[in-house]
Motif scaffolding. Structure first.
Motif, PDB file in Angstrom:
ATOM      1  N   GLY A   1      15.294   8.976  -5.366  1.00 28.52           N
ATOM      2  CA  GLY A   1      14.534   8.523  -4.036  1.00 28.52           C
ATOM      3  C   GLY A   1      13.148   7.925  -4.502  1.00 28.52           C
ATOM      4  N   VAL A   2      12.825   7.585  -5.660  1.00 27.29           N
ATOM      5  CA  VAL A   2      11.362   7.142  -6.081  1.00 27.29           C
ATOM      6  C   VAL A   2      11.402   6.036  -6.935  1.00 27.29           C
ATOM      7  CG1 VAL A   2      10.276   9.163  -5.751  1.00 27.29           C
ATOM      8  CG2 VAL A   2      11.149   8.858  -7.961  1.00 27.29           C
ATOM      9  N   GLY A   3      12.681   5.332  -6.553  1.00 26.48           N
ATOM     10  CA  GLY A   3      12.874   3.838  -7.460  1.00 26.48           C
ATOM     11  C   GLY A   3      12.051   2.888  -7.147  1.00 26.48           C
ATOM     12  N   TYR A   4      12.185   1.865  -7.723  1.00 26.16           N
ATOM     13  CA  TYR A   4      11.480   0.472  -7.320  1.00 26.16           C
ATOM     14  C   TYR A   4      11.819   0.115  -5.747  1.00 26.16           C
ATOM     15  CZ  TYR A   4      10.551  -1.098 -12.138  1.00 26.16           C
ATOM     16  OH  TYR A   4      10.068  -1.006 -13.430  1.00 26.16           O
ATOM     17  N   GLU A   5      12.912   0.175  -5.439  1.00 24.22           N
ATOM     18  CA  GLU A   5      13.268  -0.226  -3.984  1.00 24.22           C
ATOM     19  C   GLU A   5      12.654   0.821  -2.959  1.00 24.22           C
ATOM     20  OE1 GLU A   5      14.898   1.224  -6.286  1.00 24.22           O
ATOM     21  OE2 GLU A   5      16.634   2.261  -5.656  1.00 24.22           O
TER      22      GLU A   5
ATOM     23  N   LEU B   1       9.448   2.226  -3.733  1.00 23.98           N
ATOM     24  CA  LEU B   1       8.229   2.027  -3.606  1.00 23.98           C
ATOM     25  C   LEU B   1       7.896   0.917  -2.881  1.00 23.98           C
ATOM     26  CD1 LEU B   1       8.284   4.542  -5.865  1.00 23.98           C
ATOM     27  CD2 LEU B   1       6.374   3.022  -7.177  1.00 23.98           C
ATOM     28  N   LEU B   2       8.644  -0.124  -2.939  1.00 26.14           N
ATOM     29  CA  LEU B   2       8.482  -1.526  -2.378  1.00 26.14           C
ATOM     30  C   LEU B   2       8.334  -1.594  -1.064  1.00 26.14           C
ATOM     31  CD1 LEU B   2       8.196  -4.191  -3.933  1.00 26.14           C
ATOM     32  CD2 LEU B   2      10.666  -4.820  -3.366  1.00 26.14           C
ATOM     33  N   LYS B   3       8.880  -0.523  -0.356  1.00 30.70           N
ATOM     34  CA  LYS B   3       8.534  -0.557   1.143  1.00 30.70           C
ATOM     35  C   LYS B   3       7.035  -0.200   1.717  1.00 30.70           C
ATOM     36  CE  LYS B   3      12.943   1.753   1.797  1.00 30.70           C
ATOM     37  NZ  LYS B   3      13.720   3.359   1.590  1.00 30.70           N
ATOM     38  N   ASP B   4       6.282   0.127   0.466  1.00 29.94           N
ATOM     39  CA  ASP B   4       4.892   0.344   0.823  1.00 29.94           C
ATOM     40  C   ASP B   4       4.015  -0.931  -0.140  1.00 29.94           C
ATOM     41  OD1 ASP B   4       4.844   2.478   2.723  1.00 29.94           O
ATOM     42  OD2 ASP B   4       5.212   3.690   0.980  1.00 29.94           O
ATOM     43  N   ASN B   5       4.828  -1.628  -0.523  1.00 29.59           N
ATOM     44  CA  ASN B   5       4.438  -2.819  -1.412  1.00 29.59           C
ATOM     45  C   ASN B   5       3.703  -2.146  -2.854  1.00 29.59           C
ATOM     46  OD1 ASN B   5       4.563  -5.353  -0.160  1.00 29.59           O
ATOM     47  ND2 ASN B   5       2.913  -4.750   0.972  1.00 29.59           N
ATOM     48  N   ASN B   6       4.413  -1.084  -3.429  1.00 30.28           N
ATOM     49  CA  ASN B   6       4.027  -0.563  -4.510  1.00 30.28           C
ATOM     50  C   ASN B   6       5.193  -0.861  -5.563  1.00 30.28           C
ATOM     51  OD1 ASN B   6       1.721   0.336  -3.410  1.00 30.28           O
ATOM     52  ND2 ASN B   6       2.739   2.371  -2.814  1.00 30.28           N
ATOM     53  N   ALA B   7       4.829  -0.605  -6.715  1.00 34.30           N
ATOM     54  CA  ALA B   7       5.876  -0.853  -7.889  1.00 34.30           C
ATOM     55  C   ALA B   7       5.478  -0.038  -9.091  1.00 34.30           C
ATOM     56  CB  ALA B   7       5.797  -2.468  -8.238  1.00 34.30           C
ATOM     57  N   TRP B   8       6.615   0.383  -9.842  1.00 30.56           N
ATOM     58  CA  TRP B   8       6.397   1.027 -11.080  1.00 30.56           C
ATOM     59  C   TRP B   8       5.851   0.026 -12.133  1.00 30.56           C
ATOM     60  CZ3 TRP B   8       5.442   5.811 -10.989  1.00 30.56           C
ATOM     61  CH2 TRP B   8       6.032   6.786 -10.219  1.00 30.56           C
TER      62      TRP B   8
ATOM     63  N   ASN C   1       1.524  12.801 -10.982  1.00 22.99           N
ATOM     64  CA  ASN C   1       0.512  12.908 -10.082  1.00 22.99           C
ATOM     65  C   ASN C   1       0.603  11.871  -9.087  1.00 22.99           C
ATOM     66  OD1 ASN C   1      -1.030  11.022 -11.102  1.00 22.99           O
ATOM     67  ND2 ASN C   1      -2.109  12.622 -12.295  1.00 22.99           N
ATOM     68  N   ARG C   2      -0.348  11.595  -8.209  1.00 22.70           N
ATOM     69  CA  ARG C   2      -0.207  10.415  -7.228  1.00 22.70           C
ATOM     70  C   ARG C   2      -0.484   8.909  -7.848  1.00 22.70           C
ATOM     71  NH1 ARG C   2      -5.218   9.290  -4.312  1.00 22.70           N
ATOM     72  NH2 ARG C   2      -7.149  10.234  -5.377  1.00 22.70           N
ATOM     73  N   HIS C   3      -0.847   8.985  -9.024  1.00 25.26           N
ATOM     74  CA  HIS C   3      -1.052   7.890  -9.796  1.00 25.26           C
ATOM     75  C   HIS C   3       0.037   7.397 -10.659  1.00 25.26           C
ATOM     76  CE1 HIS C   3      -4.731   7.085  -7.520  1.00 25.26           C
ATOM     77  NE2 HIS C   3      -5.416   7.778  -8.304  1.00 25.26           N
TER      78      HIS C   3
ATOM     79  N   LEU D   1       0.841   7.738  -4.720  1.00 25.73           N
ATOM     80  CA  LEU D   1       2.092   8.236  -4.439  1.00 25.73           C
ATOM     81  C   LEU D   1       2.511   9.440  -3.662  1.00 25.73           C
ATOM     82  CD1 LEU D   1       3.530   7.506  -8.233  1.00 25.73           C
ATOM     83  CD2 LEU D   1       3.980   6.015  -6.105  1.00 25.73           C
ATOM     84  N   THR D   2       1.259   9.975  -3.029  1.00 30.85           N
ATOM     85  CA  THR D   2       1.434  11.261  -2.361  1.00 30.85           C
ATOM     86  C   THR D   2       2.614  11.505  -1.427  1.00 30.85           C
ATOM     87  OG1 THR D   2      -1.230  11.373  -2.717  1.00 30.85           O
ATOM     88  CG2 THR D   2      -0.004  12.794  -1.107  1.00 30.85           C
ATOM     89  N   PRO D   3       2.976  10.405  -0.882  1.00 33.81           N
ATOM     90  CA  PRO D   3       4.191  10.597   0.129  1.00 33.81           C
ATOM     91  C   PRO D   3       5.331  10.895  -0.486  1.00 33.81           C
ATOM     92  CG  PRO D   3       2.830   8.692   0.885  1.00 33.81           C
ATOM     93  CD  PRO D   3       2.311   9.203  -0.499  1.00 33.81           C
ATOM     94  N   LEU D   4       5.585  10.595  -1.748  1.00 38.11           N
ATOM     95  CA  LEU D   4       6.868  10.688  -2.569  1.00 38.11           C
ATOM     96  C   LEU D   4       7.046  11.989  -3.495  1.00 38.11           C
ATOM     97  CD1 LEU D   4       7.306   6.910  -3.553  1.00 38.11           C
ATOM     98  CD2 LEU D   4       8.396   8.112  -1.620  1.00 38.11           C
TER      99      LEU D   4
END
Lengths: 259, 259
Positions: free
Chosen positions: A51-55, A57-64, A93-95, A131-134
């Protein structure tokens, strides 16, 4: 990819492969760029599964983004044999997330490790993401990885070998950047076939600093000896990638069969 | 490769795949060199399964050599989706085998075909081998392949574009020849990313004439227009490979997302 098997708690994630002849290098082993690609793929697949994949993260405009990769092996998987990869998160951690991949041969014995540092960025601001929420979704494993952490790869100074390259269509990946594994090919191509018959890569470290794009012209700057080489790949003075490759003599040199 | 499933009579052989992001081109589809590699791999795997693989031919000092390959697709498998390949022998005699590979999308629908001509040679004399003792093991399928046979690719005459290339370590495959799929990359690299956003490959034909080796220098000679291009790859006047690539406009052009 082949069959996926997982622990019930999903802390570890395993994928089985079969090394086809067409995927091998001249030494009839897995090529280093393909191995790197497999490590990236299994990281992506495990992250998605928990549940922490690209798809996600993308919900919050984030990417690995892959920041650093190290590979250390005592043996490479060889032609027409199965092999497996097992991955887990060692630290996060969160980053960023520090991920380990254990490589197993056809008998299930560990023959090497990959260590990958994945950084999360916001794709709009290009700044580090939070990344705190994940974080609650990820359970780091207690298993330790026996290979050393990434070294700090600094500027190589004055290179003793420079080649130029202009990126072409086939170098570009699904997100319109130069494929991360293409840089590895340039570095391997610094030597000829006979060097690899006598020596094998014992350790490979690479750090990704800036993306390169279609038609960018880069300098591949190298410094070192037959045993350890430091490499810097730069466009217009901006370093895209730094790497270090180490070789050790093969216990059994490969004698090519005339075909 | 993923799960193998076969008919009971082994006339057809199916392999399931999953197209990972790292395996895609800039258009987020399977790259043509990778697709070609998959067609070669499944041919090899099916031949082995029915007892006419490399390992079986080698007992008489014979080997399979890929002579011609054609690919025609209405659609390419796309990123993060499963796809399947199904192969069968359409025709064979004591010198060669004509093999078909059907490509199916994630819903099982046929979206294209590959046609491969495999020739058996004696690796000592380099002359055609006689496969008569093995013919009883192969049951050609009654299924026909809807794509046209290989065209006769003759000399292109005076090219309108020539590039030079020297083969490096990473171009060499497990049998010390230039990897068959590397030639395909050179041909694709004749165009830029935006050409592939507007057009897709509709048909690709390649014939292999002579092997190239490490450090060989080749000329890549091209002739044609944006729709059809004929290509000849030669070293010291010896043609290694001839190919023809055809494009058609995409019904939905790809608009790249800035990342």
């Amino acid at each position: 990819m082949m069959t996926d098997k997982m622990d019930n708690d999903m802390t570890e994630y395993k994928v089985d492969f079969f090394l086809s002849a067409a995927e091998c290098n001249a030494q009839q082993e897995i090529s280093l760029p393909l191995l790197a690609q497999r490590l990236i793929d299994i990281s992506t697949a495990h992250a998605s599964a928990i549940g922490v994949g690209y798809e996600h993260l993308l919900k919050d405009n984030n990417a690995w983004v892959l920041s650093r990769l190290s590979i250390e092996l005592t043996r490479f998987p060889s032609i027409n044999k199965p092999y497996s990869l097992v991955t887990w998160v060692e630290d996060l951690n969160r980053h960023y997330s520090e991920r380990i991949v254990e490589l197993r041969d056809d008998l299930g014995e560990a023959i090497g490790y990959g260590r990958l540092t994945w950084v999360a960025i916001n794709i709009v601001s290009r700044r580090p993401a939070d990344l705190t929420p994940l974080l609650h979704k990820v359970t780091p494993s207690n298993r330790r990885c026996p290979i050393e952490r990434h070294p700090r790869l600094g500027s190589i100074g004055i290179p003793d070998h420079v080649t130029m390259y202009k990126f072409q269509y086939s170098d570009i990946d699904f997100n319109r950047h130069v494929n991360s594994t293409r840089y590895i090919q340039f570095i391997l191509d610094r030597w000829g076939v006979s060097h690899y018959d006598l020596n094998r890569v014992s350790r490979f470290d690479i750090s990704y600093h800036a993306e390169a794009h279609f038609e960018d012209v880069v300098e591949v700057r190298c410094k070192g000896d037959e045993e350890t080489q430091d490499v810097e790949i730069a466009r217009d003075g901006v370093v895209c990638t730094r790497a270090r490759i180490k070789f050790c003599p093969r216990s059994l040199p490969i004698i090519p069969v005339k075909n």
